[in-house]
Design a protein around this motif. Structure first.
Motif, PDB file in Angstrom:
ATOM      1  N   ARG A 149       0.846  -1.194   0.000  1.00 38.47           N
ATOM      2  CA  ARG A 149       0.000   0.000   0.000  1.00 38.47           C
ATOM      3  C   ARG A 149       0.881   1.243   0.000  1.00 38.47           C
ATOM      4  N   PRO A 150       0.329   2.394  -0.358  1.00 37.94           N
ATOM      5  CA  PRO A 150       1.135   3.624  -0.270  1.00 37.94           C
ATOM      6  C   PRO A 150       1.628   3.856   1.159  1.00 37.94           C
ATOM      7  N   HIS A 151       2.846   4.348   1.275  1.00 41.73           N
ATOM      8  CA  HIS A 151       3.410   4.656   2.596  1.00 41.73           C
ATOM      9  C   HIS A 151       2.951   6.062   3.000  1.00 41.73           C
ATOM     10  N   ILE A 152       1.658   6.174   3.218  1.00 38.55           N
ATOM     11  CA  ILE A 152       1.012   7.440   3.541  1.00 38.55           C
ATOM     12  C   ILE A 152       0.243   7.264   4.847  1.00 38.55           C
ATOM     13  N   VAL A 153       0.333   8.264   5.725  1.00 42.96           N
ATOM     14  CA  VAL A 153      -0.460   8.233   6.951  1.00 42.96           C
ATOM     15  C   VAL A 153      -1.853   8.765   6.610  1.00 42.96           C
ATOM     16  N   TRP A 154      -2.829   7.886   6.631  1.00 44.78           N
ATOM     17  CA  TRP A 154      -4.199   8.269   6.298  1.00 44.78           C
ATOM     18  C   TRP A 154      -4.939   8.758   7.532  1.00 44.78           C
ATOM     19  N   PHE A 155      -6.072   9.431   7.300  1.00 42.90           N
ATOM     20  CA  PHE A 155      -6.908   9.882   8.413  1.00 42.90           C
ATOM     21  C   PHE A 155      -7.287   8.687   9.284  1.00 42.90           C
ATOM     22  N   GLY A 156      -7.167   8.872  10.596  1.00 43.91           N
ATOM     23  CA  GLY A 156      -7.497   7.808  11.527  1.00 43.91           C
ATOM     24  C   GLY A 156      -6.330   6.914  11.891  1.00 43.91           C
ATOM     25  N   GLU A 157      -5.173   7.119  11.237  1.00 44.88           N
ATOM     26  CA  GLU A 157      -3.994   6.299  11.545  1.00 44.88           C
ATOM     27  C   GLU A 157      -3.030   7.067  12.444  1.00 44.88           C
ATOM     28  N   ASP A 158      -2.225   6.319  13.187  1.00 44.32           N
ATOM     29  CA  ASP A 158      -1.205   6.934  14.029  1.00 44.32           C
ATOM     30  C   ASP A 158      -0.150   7.623  13.171  1.00 44.32           C
ATOM     31  N   VAL A 159       0.523   8.607  13.765  1.00 42.03           N
ATOM     32  CA  VAL A 159       1.618   9.312  13.098  1.00 42.03           C
ATOM     33  C   VAL A 159       2.922   8.798  13.711  1.00 42.03           C
ATOM     34  N   PRO A 160       3.548   7.789  13.093  1.00 43.45           N
ATOM     35  CA  PRO A 160       4.668   7.117  13.744  1.00 43.45           C
ATOM     36  C   PRO A 160       5.901   7.991  13.958  1.00 43.45           C
ATOM     37  N   MET A 161       6.053   9.074  13.175  1.00 42.15           N
ATOM     38  CA  MET A 161       7.242   9.919  13.313  1.00 42.15           C
ATOM     39  C   MET A 161       7.035  11.053  14.320  1.00 42.15           C
ATOM     40  N   MET A 162       5.902  11.049  15.011  1.00 40.91           N
ATOM     41  CA  MET A 162       5.580  12.167  15.896  1.00 40.91           C
ATOM     42  C   MET A 162       6.572  12.293  17.055  1.00 40.91           C
ATOM     43  N   ASP A 163       6.931  11.187  17.672  1.00 43.49           N
ATOM     44  CA  ASP A 163       7.860  11.241  18.805  1.00 43.49           C
ATOM     45  C   ASP A 163       9.212  11.804  18.376  1.00 43.49           C
ATOM     46  N   LYS A 164       9.686  11.383  17.209  1.00 43.26           N
ATOM     47  CA  LYS A 164      10.952  11.916  16.693  1.00 43.26           C
ATOM     48  C   LYS A 164      10.828  13.418  16.458  1.00 43.26           C
ATOM     49  N   ALA A 165       9.704  13.849  15.893  1.00 44.72           N
ATOM     50  CA  ALA A 165       9.497  15.266  15.607  1.00 44.72           C
ATOM     51  C   ALA A 165       9.484  16.089  16.891  1.00 44.72           C
ATOM     52  N   ILE A 166       8.871  15.563  17.924  1.00 51.20           N
ATOM     53  CA  ILE A 166       8.835  16.273  19.210  1.00 51.20           C
ATOM     54  C   ILE A 166      10.248  16.466  19.745  1.00 51.20           C
ATOM     55  N   LYS A 167      11.048  15.422  19.688  1.00 45.93           N
ATOM     56  CA  LYS A 167      12.434  15.513  20.181  1.00 45.93           C
ATOM     57  C   LYS A 167      13.224  16.563  19.399  1.00 45.93           C
ATOM     58  N   ILE A 168      12.988  16.642  18.088  1.00 51.46           N
ATOM     59  CA  ILE A 168      13.676  17.648  17.272  1.00 51.46           C
ATOM     60  C   ILE A 168      13.264  19.052  17.714  1.00 51.46           C
ATOM     61  N   CYS A 169      11.964  19.264  17.906  1.00 53.18           N
ATOM     62  CA  CYS A 169      11.464  20.588  18.299  1.00 53.18           C
ATOM     63  C   CYS A 169      11.997  21.022  19.658  1.00 53.18           C
ATOM     64  N   GLU A 170      12.227  20.075  20.534  1.00 54.12           N
ATOM     65  CA  GLU A 170      12.714  20.396  21.875  1.00 54.12           C
ATOM     66  C   GLU A 170      14.119  20.980  21.862  1.00 54.12           C
ATOM     67  N   THR A 171      14.830  20.842  20.739  1.00 57.57           N
ATOM     68  CA  THR A 171      16.202  21.356  20.658  1.00 57.57           C
ATOM     69  C   THR A 171      16.314  22.570  19.739  1.00 57.57           C
ATOM     70  N   ALA A 172      15.182  23.171  19.365  1.00 58.88           N
ATOM     71  CA  ALA A 172      15.196  24.282  18.409  1.00 58.88           C
ATOM     72  C   ALA A 172      15.704  25.576  19.042  1.00 58.88           C
ATOM     73  N   ASP A 173      16.537  26.299  18.292  1.00 61.66           N
ATOM     74  CA  ASP A 173      16.884  27.675  18.641  1.00 61.66           C
ATOM     75  C   ASP A 173      15.996  28.655  17.873  1.00 61.66           C
TER      76      ASP A 173
END
Length: 226
Positions: A139-163
């Motif tokens: 299937r397409p490697h797309i996050v569809w409506f109603g599905e979890d966002v698996p990269m969210m935790d990584k994104a949060i960690k990146i934002c926590e180090t932003a200047d």
């Protein structure tokens, strides 16, 4: 070296000719999003969904990164730059950005319907009968409506180090992506680039009411000031 975090959305790729995810009438390229961007839609009519993304994939091959994508990539000469994008295209990468996290998946990848960690690069049409090694439909490697966002935790960690935080091409209305700006450290300098900004300017938010291509150029000049 300052760490710049970029949150990008459909508006940055629109200037390259990629239509925004959902038009005002709730359609995506003429289709009801519930038909082509939900697990239920895929279950009901997998061939329609596969063909829809085949068309999007083919369209992606006809467009090129614009000055906004290129400008963000060039910031890597002077800053550490991490891009977190809601876009499923590869225009950031093609422009030269080296650290890109795709929250909503990637159009040029496919994954197994049996094992979501079985992900493959996929640049051609994806059809019924294209199976993973266990024999299940890809299937397409797309996050569809109603599905979890698996990269969210990584994104949060990146934002926590932003200047510095740059929000570009996104109205910050789609959750959970919209919550990311709240994970940056307090007093992080934030720039919001949008031709029709809906974000109120405050002490740490500078609004640049321009299209992405113009706004990135203006922002680059600001960031390079000593």
């Amino acid at each position: 070296m300052k760490h710049i975090v970029v949150l990008s959305g459909a508006g940055i790729s629109a200037e390259s000719g990629i239509k925004t995810f959902r038009d005002a009438d709730g359609l995506w390229e003429g289709h009801d999003v519930m038909e082509v961007a939900t697990p239920q839609g895929f279950a009901a009519n997998p061939e329609l969904v596969l063909n829809f993304y085949n068309q999007r994939r083919a369209q992606l091959n006809t467009v090129t990164p614009n000055k906004a994508h290129i400008g963000l990539a060039e910031l890597e000469k002077d800053f550490k730059v991490s891009i977190i994008t809601q876009n499923v295209d590869d225009l950031h990468e093609r422009a030269g950005s080296t650290d890109v996290t795709h929250l909503h998946g990637e159009l040029l990848k496919a994954r197994s319907t049996f094992d979501e960690t079985d992900i493959k690069t996929w640049k051609t049409d994806l059809n019924l009968g294209d199976l993973c090694k266990q024999g299940y439909q890809m299937r397409p490697h797309i996050v569809w409506f109603g599905e979890d966002v698996p990269m969210m935790d990584k994104a949060i960690k990146i934002c926590e180090t932003a200047d510095v935080l740059i929000i570009i091409g996104t109205s910050m209305q789609v959750y959970p992506a919209a919550s990311l700006m709240h994970y940056t450290p307090e007093n992080t300098d934030t720039y919001f680039i949008d031709p029709k900004p809906n974000m109120v300017s405050s002490k740490n938010i500078t609004v640049i009411a321009e299209p992405a291509t113009v706004g990135v150029l203006k922002l680059t000049n600001i960031l390079k000031q000593p």
